[in-house]
Write a protein that holds these residues in place. Structure first.
Motif, PDB file in Angstrom:
ATOM      1  N   GLU A 165       0.833  -1.209   0.000  1.00  0.00           N
ATOM      2  CA  GLU A 165       0.000   0.000   0.000  1.00  0.00           C
ATOM      3  C   GLU A 165       0.862   1.252   0.000  1.00  0.00           C
ATOM      4  N   ASP A 195     -11.881  -1.696  -4.430  1.00  0.00           N
ATOM      5  CA  ASP A 195     -10.745  -2.112  -3.598  1.00  0.00           C
ATOM      6  C   ASP A 195      -9.393  -1.883  -4.272  1.00  0.00           C
ATOM      7  N   ARG A 196      -9.358  -0.950  -5.262  1.00  0.00           N
ATOM      8  CA  ARG A 196      -8.087  -0.661  -5.923  1.00  0.00           C
ATOM      9  C   ARG A 196      -7.873   0.857  -5.898  1.00  0.00           C
ATOM     10  N   TYR A 197      -6.610   1.268  -5.737  1.00  0.00           N
ATOM     11  CA  TYR A 197      -6.277   2.691  -5.658  1.00  0.00           C
ATOM     12  C   TYR A 197      -6.361   3.318  -7.062  1.00  0.00           C
ATOM     13  N   HIS A 214     -12.050   2.334 -13.691  1.00  0.00           N
ATOM     14  CA  HIS A 214     -12.913   1.602 -12.741  1.00  0.00           C
ATOM     15  C   HIS A 214     -14.254   2.277 -12.514  1.00  0.00           C
ATOM     16  N   GLU A 226      -7.051   3.565 -12.779  1.00  0.00           N
ATOM     17  CA  GLU A 226      -5.923   2.911 -12.114  1.00  0.00           C
ATOM     18  C   GLU A 226      -4.754   2.950 -13.099  1.00  0.00           C
ATOM     19  N   ASN A 234      -1.282  -3.100  -7.362  1.00  0.00           N
ATOM     20  CA  ASN A 234      -2.659  -3.312  -6.883  1.00  0.00           C
ATOM     21  C   ASN A 234      -3.041  -4.785  -6.929  1.00  0.00           C
ATOM     22  N   ASN A 235      -2.535  -5.485  -7.964  1.00  0.00           N
ATOM     23  CA  ASN A 235      -2.781  -6.926  -8.043  1.00  0.00           C
ATOM     24  C   ASN A 235      -2.150  -7.644  -6.850  1.00  0.00           C
ATOM     25  N   GLN A 238      -4.274  -7.042  -3.805  1.00  0.00           N
ATOM     26  CA  GLN A 238      -5.468  -7.868  -3.779  1.00  0.00           C
ATOM     27  C   GLN A 238      -5.148  -9.291  -3.344  1.00  0.00           C
TER      28      GLN A 238
END
Length: 785
Positions: A165, A195-197, A214, A226, A234-235, A238
């Motif tokens: 993060e 749930d992704r920045y 997104h 993104e 980000n992957n 997750q």
């Protein structure tokens, strides 16, 4: 019991007040299911349990009931394989903590007193599952979040999450702080979608950042993109979140498994904590309404002392003494409306239900109640419009139902019996109903305003009249119950005080039958007699209490005086003993010095004289007996004279008086010793023998007392020689082999004259100066032939 009676007597309102004192939903559920019991042993046990709870509150002031939660559904779900949420596990830990605290609390009570047997039984059933409690507290925080240190794997995953993060945010921060960002971004912020920045990019600059769209704003002008540079990060984020969720599920399943293993113990803990919460709610309620434990019996006897209705403001409620079931089983209360008859009726019924439910009652200590199989009440206006029933009909339907079921184990309460119909018929029905219920042996309390029933209790055995007092002066009821006195009408008195013409009142009285007047006059006389008896009893009681107070006060003062006297006597004895002991030690010290001198041959002292002297010193030590008085000298009217034979009481020795040395002191010859003794310590034995009737040889023999010393100090030479000559003759007659003449040292003139006289005396064998212990050159020792 019929549930209808609970509503009529307002037992449900008492339960509502009791609910204010429970600590958990479990206790609330228990209170809502509370109903009186008709089993005598069960009621007694309930009262004992409440009594223990009240006593523990009085001793400790607080009970640790916080943290109890209804965890039964969670435990059951865990036992069938379900996984509990963090909050459910926290509730289980909280309940386990409450059980542990409660067990410790009750055990500490049992250590201080053995009168907590019921609470101790509950505590013995509580199981302390501290391992499960600690395991849950270690893994879940107070907010229901699983802690990092719940497992090593979870800590590692969350560390990876935080690092990833941070990298994502760092890259995006660099992008939104760049010089071109102000033109291409709608706002310089980092946000989250799915749930992704992401960052908010204007529609026209979509291709500048690449990556994945997104979301978009409602106007379509802003796209939440993104950027390609953070897609991989980000992957990874997750993937880490999935691993975190899996690890949390594993931890929760493990904790749930521990709970499932102890499901039975946990459910038993819940049951016991429910009972304890309920018990202490009853105790707190008893404290609030100032209630006491009633004595319970199974023979229908009611005795209430200063009983109060628990639902009436304690500042205005009037306490009443009520008794029923011993000398009389039926009580008929008469009196004006709004006088308190119905309140008295409800007080008896409600307090009976409370006691049979294990609750304390608002009455004084010593009150007694019976356990009835059933309680019936016909109170209030129950007219039913839907059923087209009149007031009389609705009451009669209820009364018929009561008469079908009552027996000798019933308490029956009738309010305004026979009301709502023709007075004459209603009174006749009321008498018949009362007779029927009374004959069946039930305990009955009924209220009525029919004058025909006022004399009901005078010609029926086991029935007593009662009334509620009415104050003519204030024209208002006092709400005080008068047992044994039927109520009387106050219409004429009230009308007179309100100003109705006396002529009209007299005319009204003429319409009252002679029999009714006779009854009213009898009632008035009874009320007057009862009031006077109560006043006289109160005066007598006040006098008795004052006398008892004075007696206790004087007993306390006498006890204090005796204690003070004993303290003073003991202190005097101690000080006297200390003085004697000090003197004895000093005497022993002197004797040791004398023996030392004897060893050094500076004096000739015989051992038996030393032993005898020491024995006399020891005998002089006073002995004290706290119960016996020391025997004093016998007082006589004899006037002591020199030569009298006396007994020295405290030394238990006989001797002779030599001379009086002060107003209350004599010099006494005791064997070879001369001592100064107080006159009060002397007991007269006999006088010296007269000398004028016997020859000198008879008087002055061995029985004639002559001292072993002659003190001539301070004498003139001529007088001294005369006394010396007489003394030598007396000593010869007494058979003394040796005497001492004390002349002192002084100028030496008296000493020289004495020795010259002695040398020439025919009966003097030898003379010498005294040794150091005998007085030295101040004394001449004379040996007689």
């Amino acid at each position: 019991m019929h549930t209808r009676v609970f509503k009529v007597l307002e037992f449900d309102k008492v339960k509502a007040q009791l609910l204010e004192h429970v600590s958990s939903s479990l206790g609330k559920e228990k209170v809502e299911r509370l109903f009186p019991s008709s089993d005598f042993d069960e009621v007694v046990q309930w009262q004992e349990q409440t009594d223990e709870a009240v006593a523990s509150l009085r001793l400790r002031g607080h009970v640790p009931l916080d943290g109890i939660v209804d965890i039964r559904s969670s435990v059951k779900r865990a036992s069938i394989g379900g996984t509990l949420s963090p909050q459910e596990l926290l509730d289980i830990a909280s309940t386990l903590y409450a059980a542990r605290q409660m067990k410790t609390f009750i055990d500490s009570l049992a250590e201080d007193s053995s009168s907590f047997s019921h609470l101790s039984q509950y505590a013995a059933g509580l199981v302390s599952l501290s391992e499960i409690e600690q395991a849950i507290k270690k893994c879940i925080d107070d907010h229901g979040e699983v802690l990092d240190n719940a497992s090593e794997r979870l800590r590692s995953i969350r560390q990876q999450l935080r690092n990833t993060e941070a990298r994502v945010r760092e890259k995006l921060e660099n992008m939104i702080r760049s010089s071109s960002a102000q033109k291409m971004l709608s706002d310089a912020i980092i946000t989250i979608r799915n749930d992704r920045y992401v960052i908010p990019v204007k529609q026209e600059y979509r291709s500048a950042y690449g990556g994945i769209v997104h979301d978009q704003s409602s106007s379509g002008a802003t796209l939440f993109i993104e950027p390609q540079v953070v897609v991989d990060l980000n992957n990874q984020l997750q993937e880490a979140r999935v691993k975190e969720k899996q690890e949390i599920e594993r931890i929760l399943m493990e904790l749930t498994g521990k709970v499932a293993e102890q499901a039975d113990a946990l459910l038993e803990n819940v049951n016991i904590l429910t009972e304890l919460d309920f018990l202490f709610a009853k105790a707190k309620y008893a404290k609030k309404i100032k209630a006491t434990k009633p004595l319970m019996n199974d023979h229908g006897y009611i005795r209430l002392l200063k009983a109060r209705h628990p639902l009436i403001d304690p500042n205005v409620v009037v306490p009443n003494d009520i008794e029923l079931g011993k000398d009389y089983t039926t009580m008929l209360i008469t009196g004006p409306n709004t006088g308190g008859k119905t309140v008295t009726l409800k007080t008896i019924g409600l307090l009976t239900l409370m006691a049979q439910a294990g609750l304390f009652i608002p009455a004084l200590d010593g009150s007694e109640l019976a356990v009835f199989r059933s309680v019936y009440a016909d109170i209030g206006d129950e007219q039913s419009i839907e059923q087209s029933l009149s007031t009389f009909s609705s009451h009669m339907v209820n009364i018929v139902d009561i008469l079908r079921n009552i027996d000798s184990d019933s308490l029956v309460l009738f309010d305004e019996l026979g009301a709502g119909t023709d007075p004459q018929e209603g009174a006749a029905l009321a008498i018949a109903i009362l007779d029927e219920v009374h004959q069946r042996g039930a305990r009955v309390v009924a209220t009525t305003h029919y004058p025909e029933l006022k004399a009901y209790g005078y010609n029926r055995r086991g029935v007593i009249n009662a009334s509620v007092e009415f104050d003519i002066e204030t024209l208002s009821p006092t709400y005080k119950l008068l047992i044994g006195v039927p109520g009387r009408s106050n219409a004429f008195e009230i009308s007179k005080r309100l100003g109705l013409d006396e002529r009209i009142i007299e005319r009204a009285k003429s319409h009252i039958s002679a029999e009714s007047n006779k009854v009213e006059n009898m009632i008035a006389s009874l009320e007057h007699s009862k009031k006077r008896a109560e006043e006289e009893w109160k005066q007598a009681e006040d006098a008795r209490k004052e006398a008892e107070r004075l007696r206790n006060e004087w007993e306390e003062k006498l006890e204090e005086l005796n204690e003070k006297r004993d303290e003073l006597i003991e202190e005097a004895k101690r000080r006297a003993a200390d003085i004697v002991k000090s003197s004895q030690q000093e005497a022993e010290h002197i004797i040791r010095e004398l023996r030392q001198m004897q060893k050094e041959k500076q004096a000739e002292i015989k051992e038996h004289e030393l032993i005898a002297a020491k024995k006399r010193l020891e005998e002089a030590v006073p002995t004290f007996d706290s119960k016996k008085k020391v025997k004093a000298a016998k007082r006589t009217h004899h006037e002591f004279r020199p030569g009298d034979e006396v007994k020295v009481v405290h030394l238990n020795q006989k001797g002779y008086l030599l001379e009086k040395v002060s107003d209350d002191e004599w010099q006494v010859q005791l064997g070879i010793l001369k001592m100064k003794i107080k006159e009060r310590e002397l007991e007269y034995i006999g006088s010296s023998k007269p000398t004028e009737t016997k020859p000198l040889a008879t008087v002055k023999g061995k029985d004639y007392h002559v001292g072993l010393e002659l003190d001539l100090r301070g004498e003139r030479y001529e007088d001294a020689i005369v006394r010396l000559e007489k003394y030598i003759d007396d000593a010869l007659l007494a058979g003394y082999p040796r005497v001492s003449i004390i002349h002192g040292k002084g100028t030496g003139a008296l000493r020289k004259g004495v020795q010259e006289f002695l040398k020439k005396h025919r009966s003097v064998k030898n003379i010498r100066f005294g040794e150091a212990t005998e007085g030295g050159t101040g004394v001449t020792i004379v040996e007689l032939k």
